[in-house]
Motif scaffolding. Structure first.
Motif, short mmCIF file in Angstrom:
data_model
loop_
_atom_site.label_atom_id
_atom_site.label_comp_id
_atom_site.label_asym_id
_atom_site.label_seq_id
_atom_site.Cartn_x
_atom_site.Cartn_y
_atom_site.Cartn_z
N ARG A 69 41.38 43.85 40.81
CA ARG A 69 42.79 43.60 40.18
C ARG A 69 42.62 42.18 39.37
NH1 ARG A 69 47.59 43.26 43.83
NH2 ARG A 69 48.59 43.69 41.95
N VAL A 70 42.88 41.98 38.05
CA VAL A 70 42.88 40.83 37.36
C VAL A 70 44.35 40.39 37.18
CG1 VAL A 70 42.11 39.93 35.26
CG2 VAL A 70 40.76 41.62 36.47
N SER A 71 44.83 39.21 37.36
CA SER A 71 45.98 38.38 37.01
C SER A 71 45.98 37.87 35.38
CB SER A 71 46.49 37.38 37.73
OG SER A 71 46.47 37.59 39.22
N SER A 81 50.31 34.82 33.30
CA SER A 81 51.74 35.02 33.70
C SER A 81 52.09 33.67 34.44
CB SER A 81 51.85 36.19 34.41
OG SER A 81 50.91 36.03 35.85
N ARG A 102 51.28 31.82 40.37
CA ARG A 102 51.67 32.12 41.71
C ARG A 102 51.08 31.19 42.66
NH1 ARG A 102 51.21 38.64 41.24
NH2 ARG A 102 52.52 38.83 39.39
N ASP A 121 53.65 43.80 35.10
CA ASP A 121 54.14 42.47 35.51
C ASP A 121 52.91 41.54 35.72
OD1 ASP A 121 56.14 40.86 36.72
OD2 ASP A 121 55.27 41.25 38.83
N VAL A 157 49.65 41.84 36.02
CA VAL A 157 48.65 42.37 36.75
C VAL A 157 48.25 43.48 36.34
CG1 VAL A 157 47.80 42.54 39.04
CG2 VAL A 157 49.54 40.90 38.84
N THR A 212 45.32 46.25 37.36
CA THR A 212 44.47 47.05 38.19
C THR A 212 43.53 48.02 37.35
OG1 THR A 212 46.00 46.88 39.81
CG2 THR A 212 44.31 48.35 40.42
N TRP A 271 50.90 40.24 27.30
CA TRP A 271 50.07 39.65 28.02
C TRP A 271 48.68 39.59 27.57
CZ3 TRP A 271 52.74 38.00 32.34
CH2 TRP A 271 53.89 38.94 32.58
N ARG A 273 43.61 35.38 31.01
CA ARG A 273 43.88 34.07 31.07
C ARG A 273 42.72 33.21 30.65
NH1 ARG A 273 46.25 33.38 37.33
NH2 ARG A 273 48.55 33.99 36.82
#
Length: 207
Positions: A1-3, A6, A9, A174, A176, A178, A197, A200
């Protein structure tokens, strides 16, 4: 999973609950060993401990060849056309861009897998890894092999697992994503942009 890019957190929640009064841990929200707060253990990353254990307790295996029985078992899982045991294809699948470094070229330039297998789905991956574990065969996972540090080079022979065929983006919501291990960052970026999006950061091996 890659953020994706956003709202940030908190990466400190596990540390807040386990090392609530350790100022060093709170300032360094990384995967450190959870031992008495404020002790020397707070300063010892998990990776360093693993490196020390493998360096001093695990013998160097040397070159691990695959037996004909293991090749037959791999054939039963993925089919003969997805197994490579010799030639230029095996040479290619045993390399990444380590040759940017003259040090790595000298140290690992001659390393070669005993075989490489191309995986197309999760069930095949489970079966291949289970087979390798049963026979104590070292495995080297390989994505696009664009790394510069020998991560995709099989240091002890064994089996290279080519994951480039598992390239599906499973979910993007959201902020993220996957995705399967063979998904390329450029593909993820191109699908994320229309949704507002972006990645990052862009690694040097962005493709």
């Amino acid at each position: 999973r890659v953020s994706l890019n956003s709202p940030p957190r908190s990466a400190r929640e596990p540390l807040l609950t386990q090392h609530a009064n350790c100022s060093w841990c709170l300032a360094h929200p990384l995967p450190y060993v959870f031992l008495p707060p404020g002790s020397l253990s707070c300063l010892v990353p998990v990776g360093l401990i693993c490196s020390l254990v493998f360096t001093f307790l695990m013998p160097t295996p040397g070159f691990i060849a695959l037996s004909s029985d293991v090749i037959d078992a791999l054939t039963a899982i993925v089919g003969i056309d997805r197994i490579t045991t010799s030639g230029a294809s095996l040479e290619t699948l045993s390399k990444d861009f380590y040759w940017y470094s003259p040090v790595l070229t000298d140290r690992i330039g001659d390393r070669l897998a005993s075989a490489a297998v191309k995986i197309t789905d999760l069930e095949q991956l489970r079966q291949v890894v289970a087979l390798a574990a049963t026979h104590r065969i070292p495995i080297t996972p390989r994505g696009a092999a664009t790394g510069n540090y020998g991560q995709s080079v099989p240091l002890y022979g064994g089996l290279v697992i080519d994951l480039s065929g598992m390239d599906q983006i499973l979910d993007l919501s959201d902020g993220v994503v996957t995705a399967e291990p063979g998904a390329r960052l450029s593909t993820i970026e191109n699908q994320a942009r229309p949704l507002g999006w972006e990645l990052r950061c862009y690694p040097s091996t962005w493709v």
